[in-house]
Design a protein around this motif. Structure first.
Motif, PDB file in Angstrom:
ATOM      1  N   TRP A   1      12.473  54.620  -5.914  1.00  0.00           N
ATOM      2  CA  TRP A   1      11.365  55.561  -5.638  1.00  0.00           C
ATOM      3  C   TRP A   1      11.749  56.991  -6.001  1.00  0.00           C
ATOM      4  CZ3 TRP A   1       6.282  55.416  -3.973  1.00  0.00           C
ATOM      5  CH2 TRP A   1       5.746  56.606  -3.454  1.00  0.00           C
ATOM      6  N   SER A   2      12.904  57.430  -5.514  1.00  0.00           N
ATOM      7  CA  SER A   2      13.225  58.849  -5.704  1.00  0.00           C
ATOM      8  C   SER A   2      13.743  59.148  -7.111  1.00  0.00           C
ATOM      9  CB  SER A   2      14.225  59.324  -4.646  1.00  0.00           C
ATOM     10  OG  SER A   2      15.422  58.606  -4.754  1.00  0.00           O
ATOM     11  N   LYS A   3      14.264  58.128  -7.796  1.00  0.00           N
ATOM     12  CA  LYS A   3      14.793  58.370  -9.142  1.00  0.00           C
ATOM     13  C   LYS A   3      13.824  57.968 -10.250  1.00  0.00           C
ATOM     14  CE  LYS A   3      19.619  58.055  -7.888  1.00  0.00           C
ATOM     15  NZ  LYS A   3      20.927  57.516  -8.180  1.00  0.00           N
TER      16      LYS A   3
ATOM     17  N   LEU B   1      14.686  52.426  -2.269  1.00  0.00           N
ATOM     18  CA  LEU B   1      14.442  53.841  -1.973  1.00  0.00           C
ATOM     19  C   LEU B   1      14.906  54.700  -3.152  1.00  0.00           C
ATOM     20  CD1 LEU B   1      15.519  54.020   1.787  1.00  0.00           C
ATOM     21  CD2 LEU B   1      13.256  54.611   0.905  1.00  0.00           C
TER      22      LEU B   1
END
Lengths: 217, 195
Positions: free
Chosen positions: B69-71, B66
């Motif tokens: 994905w966000s970084k 996750l």
């Protein structure tokens, strides 16, 4: 600034691996802040970490793990770079500290012995390693002592000498239980160090034994 | 795998970097699934070997992906190789998990990211493409003698002091340290550029 004394390889490796407790981490991070050479070593060790990770055997994920993660993706906002904050209330008056340590709440200098002041670093996490700043005036001769644990010293300003060599700004002094120290501050300005320490200090000699109860380090 | 030919290592590193870039640019779910399939099971092993239970290792591996994905938008292929970057994400999550276990603070991993930020300046790797560094590190690791490789591996995912590594391998502490030093010197020599 010419740095002569660096942390041993196993400390830099443990830093890159994320195996140090916060107190030890702070000491190594302080050295890294001033030492490009060791930053490169750590960076390379992170690549080694990537290599080790990639070479590990796979452990099957729980059934449906990918699907479960995929349903959570839409709700995630992109990360924002953790920029360097300029702390107004932190430890702003001591040079050479890593940015995250500058953000810690500040304490004031306390007198602990003639010509020697100590300023605790209040860490946000419990750590088996204590961290403090130590400020010694020129010409101070520290009492000979041994450690029951280890001691990491990062020199921020000024310089000192002991049997292990001469230490100036950026240098890292790693002492384990076996080290006998009689330290002489030989700079013309105050010598400020960041010290991370586990175990107790034992002062040698009769004067040391008399002073021991007074000096709480 | 460590015994891959350097060419394979280079193409792997470049492929992973491209997948992360696709996630950053287009929120590409196929690219994400490919990253998940390769890295999540290995991060799970990493967490298991660091002492996490089956369940929390699984959760931490999911959290790590996750975070990938966000970084992804922060991934700089010129600074870090893809697997090194994912390693640092997993490493910081592990530190965070250990702290939460001790209940000393409910820190987010952002705080731990900051703790590894020791430099105001540009990345230390300028001049040598990260994918290149990555493949050189992997080739370098592949040429280490087994006993040195074992000490390096244990340094990374075994939450134990070198004294305990010595016990595990049934060799004296001095030997652990000297093997690590030999391995580091060898890596330095093979990488050339980083010291």
């Amino acid at each position: 600034m010419t740095i002569v004394h660096h942390p041993p390889d196993e400390l830099l490796t443990a830093f890159a691996a994320g195996m140090l407790d916060l107190g030890q981490h702070i000491a190594v991070a302080t050295h890294l802040t001033g030492c490009r050479h060791c930053r490169r070593v750590v960076h390379a060790m992170e690549h080694v970490g990537g290599g080790v990770l990639t070479a590990l055997p796979a452990t099957a994920m729980s059934p449906g793990a990918l699907a479960a993660v995929e349903t959570r993706l839409d709700g995630l906002a992109p990360a924002v770079a953790t920029g360097l904050r300029k702390a107004a209330t932190g430890i702003t008056d001591v040079p050479g500290l890593p940015p995250f340590v500058r953000d810690y709440p500040s304490s004031s200098w306390k007198w602990i012995a003639p010509k020697v002041h100590l300023r605790p670093i209040r860490m946000p996490e419990a750590s088996a390693t204590r961290v403090f700043l130590l400020k010694s005036q020129p010409g101070t001769k520290m009492i000979e002592h041994t450690h029951t644990g280890f001691e990491m010293t990062c020199i921020l300003t000024g310089s000192f000498a002991h049997a292990g060599g001469h230490f100036g700004p950026g240098d890292f002094d790693f002492g384990d239980g076996a080290t006998d120290h009689e330290v002489m501050i030989d700079s013309s300005e105050d010598c400020i160090c960041l010290v991370a320490m586990q175990g107790e200090l034992k002062l040698n000699g009769i004067i040391g034994r008399l002073l021991q109860p007074l000096i709480r380090m | 795998m460590l015994n891959d030919k350097p060419d394979d290592a280079t193409s792997d590193a470049a492929r992973w970097a491209a997948l992360i870039a696709a996630v950053a640019r287009e929120k590409d779910r196929e690219a994400f699934a490919a990253l998940f399939t390769h890295f999540a099971p290995r991060i799970k092993t990493f967490m298991r070997r660091s002492g996490a239970s089956e369940q929390s290792a699984d959760e931490l591996a999911q959290e790590a992906l996750l975070a990938v994905w966000s970084k992804a938008n922060l991934f700089d292929p010129n600074s870090a190789g893809a697997s090194a970057w994912i390693f640092t994400i997993a490493r910081n999550l592990r530190i965070d998990a250990l702290r939460r276990e001790k209940r000393t603070r409910t820190a987010g991993t952002d705080d731990i990211d900051l703790e590894f930020q020791v430099d105001d300046g540009p990345s230390p790797d300028a001049g040598l493409a990260a994918a290149q560094t990555e493949s050189r590190v992997r080739s370098a690791l592949a040429t280490l003698p087994d006993d040195q490789l074992r000490v390096i591996e244990l340094s990374f995912f075994d939450d134990r002091a070198h004294a305990e590594i010595a016990q595990t391998l049934q060799i004296p502490l001095g030997t652990v340290k000297s093997r690590l030093r030999l391995a580091m010197n060898r890596l330095r020599g093979l990488l050339g550029d980083f010291s």
